[in-house]
Motif scaffolding. Structure first.
Motif, PDB file in Angstrom:
ATOM      1  N   ILE A  98       2.574   4.194  -6.092  1.00 30.17           N
ATOM      2  CA  ILE A  98       1.761   5.155  -5.337  1.00 30.17           C
ATOM      3  C   ILE A  98       2.025   6.537  -5.905  1.00 30.17           C
ATOM      4  O   ILE A  98       3.139   6.821  -6.360  1.00 30.17           O
ATOM      5  N   ARG A 100       1.360  10.455  -4.525  1.00 28.42           N
ATOM      6  CA  ARG A 100       0.853  11.255  -3.410  1.00 28.42           C
ATOM      7  C   ARG A 100       0.522  12.655  -3.916  1.00 28.42           C
ATOM      8  O   ARG A 100       1.381  13.522  -3.986  1.00 28.42           O
ATOM      9  N   SER A 146      -2.940  -3.283   1.593  1.00 26.95           N
ATOM     10  CA  SER A 146      -2.312  -2.140   2.262  1.00 26.95           C
ATOM     11  C   SER A 146      -3.183  -1.711   3.440  1.00 26.95           C
ATOM     12  O   SER A 146      -4.360  -2.085   3.507  1.00 26.95           O
ATOM     13  N   MET A 147      -2.630  -0.877   4.330  1.00 26.18           N
ATOM     14  CA  MET A 147      -3.476  -0.183   5.311  1.00 26.18           C
ATOM     15  C   MET A 147      -4.589   0.559   4.577  1.00 26.18           C
ATOM     16  O   MET A 147      -5.692   0.724   5.077  1.00 26.18           O
ATOM     17  N   MET A 148      -4.245   1.030   3.367  1.00 23.61           N
ATOM     18  CA  MET A 148      -5.197   1.797   2.568  1.00 23.61           C
ATOM     19  C   MET A 148      -6.275   0.917   1.925  1.00 23.61           C
ATOM     20  O   MET A 148      -7.123   1.415   1.202  1.00 23.61           O
ATOM     21  N   ARG A 153      -6.245   8.336   3.593  1.00 26.76           N
ATOM     22  CA  ARG A 153      -5.189   9.241   4.052  1.00 26.76           C
ATOM     23  C   ARG A 153      -5.041  10.354   3.020  1.00 26.76           C
ATOM     24  O   ARG A 153      -5.164  10.090   1.818  1.00 26.76           O
ATOM     25  N   TYR A 159      -4.463   5.328  -4.821  1.00 30.17           N
ATOM     26  CA  TYR A 159      -3.851   4.156  -4.192  1.00 30.17           C
ATOM     27  C   TYR A 159      -4.853   3.469  -3.260  1.00 30.17           C
ATOM     28  O   TYR A 159      -5.014   2.238  -3.285  1.00 30.17           O
ATOM     29  N   PRO A 189       0.316  -5.068   4.335  1.00 30.42           N
ATOM     30  CA  PRO A 189       1.444  -4.536   5.101  1.00 30.42           C
ATOM     31  C   PRO A 189       1.086  -3.189   5.720  1.00 30.42           C
ATOM     32  O   PRO A 189       0.393  -2.382   5.110  1.00 30.42           O
ATOM     33  N   GLY A 190       1.548  -2.962   6.920  1.00 30.74           N
ATOM     34  CA  GLY A 190       1.440  -1.628   7.523  1.00 30.74           C
ATOM     35  C   GLY A 190       2.522  -0.739   6.945  1.00 30.74           C
ATOM     36  O   GLY A 190       2.823  -0.809   5.760  1.00 30.74           O
ATOM     37  N   TYR A 191       3.137   0.070   7.774  1.00 31.15           N
ATOM     38  CA  TYR A 191       4.173   0.991   7.288  1.00 31.15           C
ATOM     39  C   TYR A 191       5.550   0.362   7.422  1.00 31.15           C
ATOM     40  O   TYR A 191       6.006   0.066   8.507  1.00 31.15           O
ATOM     41  N   GLN A 196       9.799   3.130  -1.246  1.00 29.57           N
ATOM     42  CA  GLN A 196       8.520   3.805  -1.489  1.00 29.57           C
ATOM     43  C   GLN A 196       8.159   4.770  -0.360  1.00 29.57           C
ATOM     44  O   GLN A 196       7.547   5.799  -0.590  1.00 29.57           O
TER      45      GLN A 196
END
Ligand code: GCO
Ligand code: CA
Length: 262
Positions: A98, A100, A146-148, A153, A159, A189-191, A196
Motif C-alpha cells: 500500500i 498512502r 480489501s475493504m477498498m 478512502r 490500492y 479483510p477489514g482492518y 501494514q
C-alpha cells in the motif's frame, strides 16, 4: 463421517506469507494439516525465519523466494514447487503493498507499482498455478481483497483501484475456470492489526479511534480471525462457492457508521 473442512496433506502456496495476514493464514491452514509453501521476495532470511516459525508449531512448511510480478520467475517457481513438494491444491494471492499518498501528489511510477504488485501479480501467479489445477480438475484460489475493493478512502487511490480490480478479476477467473472444478473466491479483510496498519493504529491516533467507532465489532481484527474463512474457501465445504468475496470485517460493510455523539 467425512470432514468437509479437511485439508490434510494439501499443498498451499501463499504469496507474501513471511509476515502479516499471509503468515496468519499460513498458520491457520498449516494447523488444519496443509503443507505450506511460504513465498516472499525481500530476503531468503525472512523466508527461512517464517518456515522455521511454522515448523516450530508442528506445521509442514517449505519456502520459495520469487518475485510475483515477474512471469518467468513465477512460471519456474510453480514448476519447481509442483515437482519438489507436490501439486498445488490451494493458492492464496496475498502479496500486496500500500502507498498512502494523496492523488495529486502521487507519482505515476508509484501508482503503477501498486497496481503491478496488488493486481497484476495475482493474474500472473493464478495463470501459472491454474494450468495444473485445470488439468487435475481440482483447485482452490483465494484472492486477498480489501475493504477498498468496495470503498474509497483518502490517500489510498492506487490500492483501492487495485483491490477493486482484484474483486472483478476474482469474478472473471470464476467465470472462466469454475467449470473445471476450480473454485476462485476472495477474502476481504477489514482492518487488522498488522505491520501494514501500524502507522495508523497508534493509540490516540484519530484513525485508530475512527476505525474502532466505524466497526460494529468495535475493535481491530486479529490476523488469526482470517483462518476460518481461509479454511472454508480451501476445503470441500466451499465446492459450489464461486466468485464470492467473503468480507471478514467485524461488520464494517454492514453499516453506514454512526455520528460521534452516539
Ligand atoms: C488503509 C489500510 C487498509 C487496509 C485494509 C483494509 O490505509 O486504509 O491500510 O487499506 O490495509 O486493506 O481492508
Ligand atoms: Ca501485509
Amino acid at each position: 463421517m467425512t470432514n468437509l473442512f479437511d485439508i490434510n496433506g494439501k499443498v498451499a502456496l501463499i504469496t507474501g506469507s513471511t509476515h502479516g495476514l499471509g503468515m496468519a493464514m499460513a498458520k491457520g491452514l498449516g494447523q488444519a494439516g496443509a503443507t505450506i509453501v511460504v513465498n516472499g521476495n525481500s530476503s531468503q532470511q525472512k523466508i527461512d525465519d517464517a518456515v522455521n516459525e511454522l515448523k516450530s508449531e508442528g506445521i509442514n512448511a517449505v519456502g520459495y523466494k520469487f518475485n510475483v510480478t515477474e512471469e518467468k520467475e513465477v512460471a519456474e517457481a510453480v514448476q519447481k514447487i509442483e515437482k519438489e513438494v507436490g501439486p498445488i491444491a490451494i493458492l492464496i494471492n496475498n502479496a500486496g503493498i500500500i502507498k498512502r499518498i494523496p492523488l495529486l501528489e502521487m507519482e505515476v511510477a508509484d501508482f503503477r507499482e501498486v497496481i503491478d504488485i496488488d493486481l497484476v501479480s495475482p493474474f500472473i501467479v493464478s495463470k501459472h498455478v491454474a494450468k495444473g489445477m485445470i488439468e487435475r480438475r481440482q483447485g482452490k484460489i483465494i484472492n486477498i481483497c480489501s475493504m477498498m475493493s468496495e470503498l474509497g478512502r483518502n490517500t489510498v487511490s492506487a490500492y483501492a483501484a487495485a483491490k477493486g480490480g482484484l474483486k472483478m478479476l476474482t469474478k472473471n477467473m470464476a467465470t472462466e475456470w469454475a467449470k473445471y472444478n476450480v473454485q476462485i473466491n476472495g477474502i476481504g479483510p477489514g482492518y487488522f492489526a498488522t505491520e501494514q496498519t501500524k502507522p495508523i493504529r497508534v493509540d490516540g491516533h484519530p484513525f485508530n479511534d475512527f476505525i474502532i467507532s466505524r466497526t460494529p465489532a468495535a475493535k481491530w481484527g486479529d490476523p488469526s480471525d482470517l483462518a476460518g474463512a481461509a479454511i472454508f474457501l480451501s476445503s470441500k465445504a466451499s465446492d459450489f462457492v464461486n466468485g464470492h468475496i467473503l468480507y471478514v470485517d467485524g461488520g464494517i460493510l454492514a453499516t453506514i457508521g454512526k455520528p460521534s455523539n452516539e
